[in-house]
Design a protein around this motif. Structure first.
Motif, mmCIF file in Angstrom:
data_model
loop_
_atom_site.group_PDB
_atom_site.id
_atom_site.type_symbol
_atom_site.label_atom_id
_atom_site.label_comp_id
_atom_site.label_asym_id
_atom_site.label_seq_id
_atom_site.Cartn_x
_atom_site.Cartn_y
_atom_site.Cartn_z
ATOM 1 N N MET A 1 22.004 -5.060 -30.699
ATOM 2 C CA MET A 1 21.857 -5.163 -29.243
ATOM 3 C C MET A 1 20.559 -4.486 -28.821
ATOM 4 S SD MET A 1 24.469 -3.931 -26.217
ATOM 5 C CE MET A 1 24.271 -2.178 -26.598
ATOM 6 N N THR A 2 19.780 -5.129 -27.993
ATOM 7 C CA THR A 2 18.513 -4.579 -27.520
ATOM 8 C C THR A 2 18.753 -3.559 -26.421
ATOM 9 O OG1 THR A 2 17.401 -6.643 -28.051
ATOM 10 C CG2 THR A 2 16.271 -5.149 -26.549
ATOM 11 N N SER A 3 18.101 -2.408 -26.519
ATOM 12 C CA SER A 3 18.256 -1.364 -25.503
ATOM 13 C C SER A 3 17.509 -1.747 -24.231
ATOM 14 C CB SER A 3 17.707 -0.043 -26.044
ATOM 15 O OG SER A 3 17.621 0.916 -25.016
ATOM 16 N N THR A 4 18.047 -1.331 -23.085
ATOM 17 C CA THR A 4 17.343 -1.510 -21.813
ATOM 18 C C THR A 4 16.592 -0.249 -21.420
ATOM 19 O OG1 THR A 4 19.312 -0.842 -20.564
ATOM 20 C CG2 THR A 4 19.020 -3.201 -21.001
ATOM 21 N N SER A 5 16.578 0.759 -22.270
ATOM 22 C CA SER A 5 15.842 1.979 -21.989
ATOM 23 C C SER A 5 14.349 1.718 -22.066
ATOM 24 C CB SER A 5 16.222 3.077 -22.984
ATOM 25 O OG SER A 5 15.364 4.189 -22.850
ATOM 26 N N GLU A 6 13.590 2.535 -21.322
ATOM 27 C CA GLU A 6 12.135 2.468 -21.404
ATOM 28 C C GLU A 6 11.604 3.151 -22.655
ATOM 29 O OE1 GLU A 6 10.305 3.288 -17.336
ATOM 30 O OE2 GLU A 6 12.396 3.879 -17.052
ATOM 31 N N LEU A 7 12.434 3.914 -23.341
ATOM 32 C CA LEU A 7 12.008 4.590 -24.560
ATOM 33 C C LEU A 7 12.054 3.638 -25.746
ATOM 34 C CD1 LEU A 7 13.868 8.016 -24.239
ATOM 35 C CD2 LEU A 7 11.449 7.563 -23.843
ATOM 36 N N PRO A 8 11.150 3.801 -26.710
ATOM 37 C CA PRO A 8 11.197 2.972 -27.913
ATOM 38 C C PRO A 8 12.534 3.123 -28.636
ATOM 39 C CG PRO A 8 9.120 4.179 -27.792
ATOM 40 C CD PRO A 8 10.003 4.736 -26.718
ATOM 41 N N ASP A 9 12.986 2.049 -29.268
ATOM 42 C CA ASP A 9 14.272 2.083 -29.960
ATOM 43 C C ASP A 9 14.330 3.189 -31.006
ATOM 44 O OD1 ASP A 9 15.248 0.010 -28.466
ATOM 45 O OD2 ASP A 9 14.870 -1.535 -29.971
ATOM 46 N N GLU A 10 13.197 3.438 -31.678
ATOM 47 C CA GLU A 10 13.213 4.473 -32.716
ATOM 48 C C GLU A 10 13.374 5.873 -32.132
ATOM 49 O OE1 GLU A 10 8.818 3.241 -32.092
ATOM 50 O OE2 GLU A 10 10.808 2.306 -32.151
ATOM 51 N N VAL A 11 12.879 6.074 -30.901
ATOM 52 C CA VAL A 11 13.062 7.369 -30.238
ATOM 53 C C VAL A 11 14.524 7.543 -29.824
ATOM 54 C CG1 VAL A 11 12.465 8.732 -28.195
ATOM 55 C CG2 VAL A 11 10.680 7.521 -29.474
ATOM 56 N N LEU A 12 15.115 6.489 -29.283
ATOM 57 C CA LEU A 12 16.531 6.548 -28.918
ATOM 58 C C LEU A 12 17.396 6.802 -30.148
ATOM 59 C CD1 LEU A 12 16.791 3.609 -26.367
ATOM 60 C CD2 LEU A 12 16.947 6.053 -25.865
ATOM 61 N N ALA A 13 17.054 6.159 -31.263
ATOM 62 C CA ALA A 13 17.821 6.356 -32.490
ATOM 63 C C ALA A 13 17.731 7.797 -32.962
ATOM 64 C CB ALA A 13 17.328 5.399 -33.579
ATOM 65 N N GLU A 14 16.549 8.398 -32.840
ATOM 66 C CA GLU A 14 16.386 9.788 -33.255
ATOM 67 C C GLU A 14 17.152 10.731 -32.332
ATOM 68 O OE1 GLU A 14 15.023 13.048 -35.565
ATOM 69 O OE2 GLU A 14 15.390 10.922 -35.914
ATOM 70 N N LEU A 15 17.170 10.443 -31.028
ATOM 71 C CA LEU A 15 17.953 11.262 -30.104
ATOM 72 C C LEU A 15 19.440 11.189 -30.451
ATOM 73 C CD1 LEU A 15 16.216 10.509 -26.679
ATOM 74 C CD2 LEU A 15 16.118 12.646 -27.996
ATOM 75 N N ARG A 16 19.910 10.012 -30.806
ATOM 76 C CA ARG A 16 21.320 9.886 -31.185
ATOM 77 C C ARG A 16 21.593 10.598 -32.499
ATOM 78 N NH1 ARG A 16 24.888 7.688 -28.329
ATOM 79 N NH2 ARG A 16 24.331 6.387 -26.538
ATOM 80 N N ARG A 17 20.619 10.576 -33.399
ATOM 81 C CA ARG A 17 20.806 11.298 -34.668
ATOM 82 C C ARG A 17 20.917 12.797 -34.406
ATOM 83 N NH1 ARG A 17 18.586 14.429 -38.159
ATOM 84 N NH2 ARG A 17 16.682 14.647 -36.909
#
Length: 303
Positions: A1-17
């Protein structure tokens, strides 16, 4: 699923990690993760007047973020940083924080004041609330010369900063809360008796649990008619979610309805505020909307 956040997907993934991990290493990881994104933008305000003194202590300093070409009488955001009661500062000599908040505020038509305050354990409750009272008095006296309206001030704090804002609003630090147009409290401790007792909490509130009830801001927040916005991060620490639940229930019992509240999606305890200006859909948009809405009714009458 594509994120609607303005942050890059890899940054969001790192925040979740990183998630709810809260160690010196994870704190630094979040700060370093977002810094290049701020640096890639013009994140600072056009004008920053630094280290203005509002009291006698070495930490009684504040920065004013503004612009010389804006209209007079702009809303004012007075921001109180976090730091676990024992650390933190209004600005970092290397990283964008909290100059990024000042730049965000100016881009949204505000003047921002970022302040430091005395820290525990040398200065315990209610020292920081007293410092907020002094910084607010300074702001009301001087901000008109810097483009702001002293009658349209919103006080905001995150983490320990939110706890200190709550304490000030409860009257623990002196007068001045009645002059505010609104307040924003993110991930704060509002009721020490129901908070997790740890070294940082006790450094500020003391080690005697019997004294905690008298240091709670909960009842005063529930009774207050000041416009307020509360929030936590989706990936926040459990204790801050618990404090939010305690607060919401207290307001509901007092008023029969819930206060304005937001859960900041995809963000951690730190990134909810450090990503301001990078991920506006997560929190920045509602933050700006609240400030402008709260200050509209407080607009100064024409001279």
């Amino acid at each position: 699923m594509t994120s609607t956040s303005e942050l890059p997907d890899e940054v969001l993934a790192e925040l979740r990690r990183i998630g709810r991990t809260f160690t010196p290493e994870s704190i630094d990881a979040v700060r370093q993760l977002l810094a290049p994104l701020h640096e890639a933008r013009a994140f600072r305000a056009p004008r920053v007047d630094r280290d203005l003194t509002y009291g006698r202590d070495a930490r009684h300093r504040l920065d004013v973020h503004t612009t010389d070409d804006g209209p007079p009488g702009r809303p004012v955001l007075l921001f109180v940083h976090g730091g676990g009661f024992v650390g933190g500062d209004k600005t970092d000599p290397v990283l964008p924080y909290y100059d990024h908040l000042g730049g965000w505020a100016v881009r949204h038509g505000m003047v921002a004041v970022t302040m430091t305050y005395r820290l525990a354990p040398a200065h315990q409750w209610p020292a920081a609330a007293e410092d907020i009272a002094a910084a607010l008095a300074w702001t009301r006296e001087h901000v008109a010369d810097l483009g702001g309206d002293p009658d349209r001030i919103v006080l905001a704090g995150q983490s320990a900063g939110a706890a200190h804002v709550a304490s000030f609003l409860a009257g623990h630090g002196g007068s001045g809360a009645e002059t505010l147009a609104g307040a924003v409290l993110l991930s704060g401790i509002y009721d020490p008796p129901t908070a997790e007792h740890n070294v940082m909490l006790e450094a500020y509130y003391g080690s005697d649990p019997a004294a905690f009830a008298g240091r709670s801001a909960l009842a005063a927040l529930a009774r207050s008619d000041l416009p307020m916005l509360f929030g936590v991060a989706e990936l926040d620490l459990p204790d801050f979610h618990h404090q939010a639940a305690v607060l919401l229930d207290a307001v509901r019992q007092e008023r029969g309805v819930l206060p304005l509240f937001v859960t900041v999606p995809d963000h951690t305890h730190l990134s909810e505020i450090l990503a301001l200006g990078l991920d506006e859909d997560a929190f920045g948009a509602v933050f700006a909307r609240f400030v402008h809405g709260a200050t509209t009714s407080r607009r100064s009458a024409p001279a």
